[in-house]
Write a protein that holds these residues in place. Sequence first.
Motif, PDB file in Angstrom:
ATOM      1  N   GLN A  14     -80.621  -7.853 -23.849  1.00  0.00           N
ATOM      2  CA  GLN A  14     -80.067  -6.503 -23.787  1.00  0.00           C
ATOM      3  C   GLN A  14     -81.173  -5.474 -23.575  1.00  0.00           C
ATOM      4  O   GLN A  14     -82.262  -5.594 -24.141  1.00  0.00           O
ATOM      5  N   HIS A  15     -80.843  -4.469 -22.788  1.00  0.00           N
ATOM      6  CA  HIS A  15     -81.780  -3.352 -22.631  1.00  0.00           C
ATOM      7  C   HIS A  15     -81.744  -2.516 -23.889  1.00  0.00           C
ATOM      8  O   HIS A  15     -80.670  -2.131 -24.353  1.00  0.00           O
ATOM      9  N   PHE A  16     -82.899  -2.245 -24.400  1.00  0.00           N
ATOM     10  CA  PHE A  16     -82.941  -1.487 -25.652  1.00  0.00           C
ATOM     11  C   PHE A  16     -83.417  -0.068 -25.349  1.00  0.00           C
ATOM     12  O   PHE A  16     -83.208   0.443 -24.253  1.00  0.00           O
ATOM     13  N   GLU A  69     -76.397   0.126 -24.349  1.00  0.00           N
ATOM     14  CA  GLU A  69     -77.668  -0.433 -23.847  1.00  0.00           C
ATOM     15  C   GLU A  69     -78.455   0.612 -23.076  1.00  0.00           C
ATOM     16  O   GLU A  69     -77.892   1.475 -22.419  1.00  0.00           O
ATOM     17  N   GLY A  70     -79.767   0.477 -23.166  1.00  0.00           N
ATOM     18  CA  GLY A  70     -80.643   1.382 -22.425  1.00  0.00           C
ATOM     19  C   GLY A  70     -80.525   2.814 -22.902  1.00  0.00           C
ATOM     20  O   GLY A  70     -80.609   3.756 -22.117  1.00  0.00           O
ATOM     21  N   ALA A  85     -83.222  -7.439 -29.506  1.00  0.00           N
ATOM     22  CA  ALA A  85     -82.440  -6.985 -28.358  1.00  0.00           C
ATOM     23  C   ALA A  85     -82.925  -7.682 -27.094  1.00  0.00           C
ATOM     24  O   ALA A  85     -82.119  -8.160 -26.283  1.00  0.00           O
ATOM     25  N   THR A  86     -84.239  -7.763 -26.949  1.00  0.00           N
ATOM     26  CA  THR A  86     -84.809  -8.388 -25.757  1.00  0.00           C
ATOM     27  C   THR A  86     -84.431  -9.861 -25.700  1.00  0.00           C
ATOM     28  O   THR A  86     -84.019 -10.377 -24.651  1.00  0.00           O
ATOM     29  N   LEU A 124     -77.078  -0.097 -30.509  1.00  0.00           N
ATOM     30  CA  LEU A 124     -76.411  -0.538 -29.285  1.00  0.00           C
ATOM     31  C   LEU A 124     -74.907  -0.280 -29.350  1.00  0.00           C
ATOM     32  O   LEU A 124     -74.279   0.063 -28.345  1.00  0.00           O
TER      33      LEU A 124
END
Length: 451
Positions: free
Chosen positions: A246-248, A218-219, A241-242, A213
Motif C-alpha cells: 500500500q502507498h503510505f 492510500e497515498g 504499509a509497504t 489508511l
Amino acid sequence: MLQLFDTATQKITPLTMRDPGIVGLYVCGPTVYGPAHVGHGRALLTYDILRRFLEYTGLAVRHVSNITDIDDKIINLARAENRPFLAVAQEWEARWWATMDKMGVLRPTATPHATAYVTEMIDLIASLIDRDFAYATDDGVYLRAGRVPHYGLLSHQSIEDRRAGARVELGEHKEDPIDFVLWKIAKPGEPTWPSPWGEGRPGWHTECVVMSLALLGEGFDLHGGGQDLIFPHHDNERAQATANGQHFARHWMHNGLVTVAGEKMSKSLNNFTTLDELLEHCDPRSYRLLVARAHYRSPLEVNATTIESAASSLARIDALVRRLGEIVPLAPSEEADGLRQRFVTAMENDLDSPSAVAEIFEAVRRANSLSDLGDLAAARALTDMVQELLGALGIEVHGSEVVDSDVADLVARRDLARLDRDFAASDLLRAELEALGWVVEDTPAGTRVHR
RNA sequence: GGCGGCGUGGCCGAGUGGCUUAGGCAAGGGCCUGCAAAGCCCUCUACCCCAGUUCGAUUCUGGGCGCCGCCUCCA
C-alpha cells in the motif's frame, strides 16, 4: 505553495496534494495514561499552527489524530488502580481534551481509537502473513523487517546497523532481532481480543497504519509527529504499509523536542511540566507564541525565562490593539498587504514561523510609530492585519477588557480629577485601581485600564 | 559504536558568501507624560576553534572540540 522538510528525503520539497485543495494530515496522538506535558503541547501547537495556516491560505484540512487506548502502560496503570483498562484510558482522554481546549488547540477532524480498529488490524496482520512478510510464533506475530524495501527510510539507518544495536526482550521469539511485534499473545489477566493466532492484543505501530489508511486513504499527503517517533514508530508504520503493498504517507514531518536546560523533556527523564501546571500561571497564548517563535524542527528551550519573555512580547501586541482597536477600521492598505505577503512567504518556507513572527513584530513597531505620527488610518490597517495573521497562528489578541461598574466608576472619577488637574486625587485613584489588579494607562481618550 | 542534527550577542531565536541594526525578552540613555503606563528613537554584548576555497566567510569545504536527539516506552 507550502514547502516542507521531508524526513524521508531530508529535503525541503513542495507539499503536493493527492486531492487538490484538500490536505490529508495524520498526526500521531497520545497514549492516554497520564497528563499532557509541555512537550506534547509543543507538538500539538505545531500541527495546530500548520493546520490553521493551511486553512488560512484557503485549503481544507482533513486532520486525523489517533487515541491509543490499549497499551502496556495503560494496562499496568489499570492493574495498579484495580479498574478496567478502558476506564483508565477514558479518564485520561477526557483530561487530554480538556487541556487541549484550554490550549486553544483545534480538535482534529477525526480522532480514531485503537480499540475500535482491532478487526481491521487483524485483517492487516493476516494479509502480511499471507504475503510472507509476517510470521506467528508462540508469543505473537512479528514483521520481517529485513524483507521490507528501504526499511529505515525515515531514520536513515541501514538494516545491518540496526541489527547490531537491536535488543530482544526475554520471552520474545523472533527470527531476527530487528523484527517487531504486530500481535501480542496475552499473558494472564490482560485484556484480549480473539485472533487467528490466539487471544491477544495488537502491537503499537499497527493502529496508525490501519487508521490513517482507513480515514485518509492510500497515498495521503502528510504524516507527522515528534522527532522521537521517527524510529521505531514511523519506520515501522511505513514498513507494514509497504509490506502490504500500500502507498503510505507521501510526506513526513517531525517536530523538534522541548528541552529543559538543554535536556529533552520526557516522561522517562521525569523532567516534565504538565500543561495544566504551566497554564496555572501562564497565558496559553504565551506558550503558543513561544512555540511559534522557534522553528518547528529546532529544539525549544522552555523555562520560566523563555515563557516570561514570550508573555512580555505578547503584552506588546495586546497594547497595540488596545491603542488602535477602537478606531474605525479602514480598507486594507498596501502596507498591510505587503505584511501579509511576507508573512505567507515566510510560513511557506518550511513553516518559518520565527521569521513570520518577526514580520508581525516589525509591523507592530511600525503601527505604533504611525500612530505616534498621527496617521491613525494607516496604523489601524496594519493593526488589523497583525490581528488577522496572529489569528492564522491561533493567537487571539486581547483588546480592551470589559470592566465592572465599580471599576468604571473609579475610572470616571479619575478622569474628572485629571480634568481638574487634581493630581493628588488622581494618583490615589490610580493606586486603588492598581490594588485591584488593573494597569492604568492615560490616553488622549481618557483613562484606560487592563489586566 | 551507527544514524540524524546543532554550536549566533545577557537570554530565547532566525538568517545570509560582501549594508539583515532579523525579531522578541532583558539592560542603559533619550523623547513623550503632571507623574506613570504604553509608545517611539538611540546604544550595548555575535556568529565554538583551526586550516582551506574566495577579492571577501558567521554563511562553502576539511579537521578538531563541545552539545543534543534516535538506536528501548516517549510529542
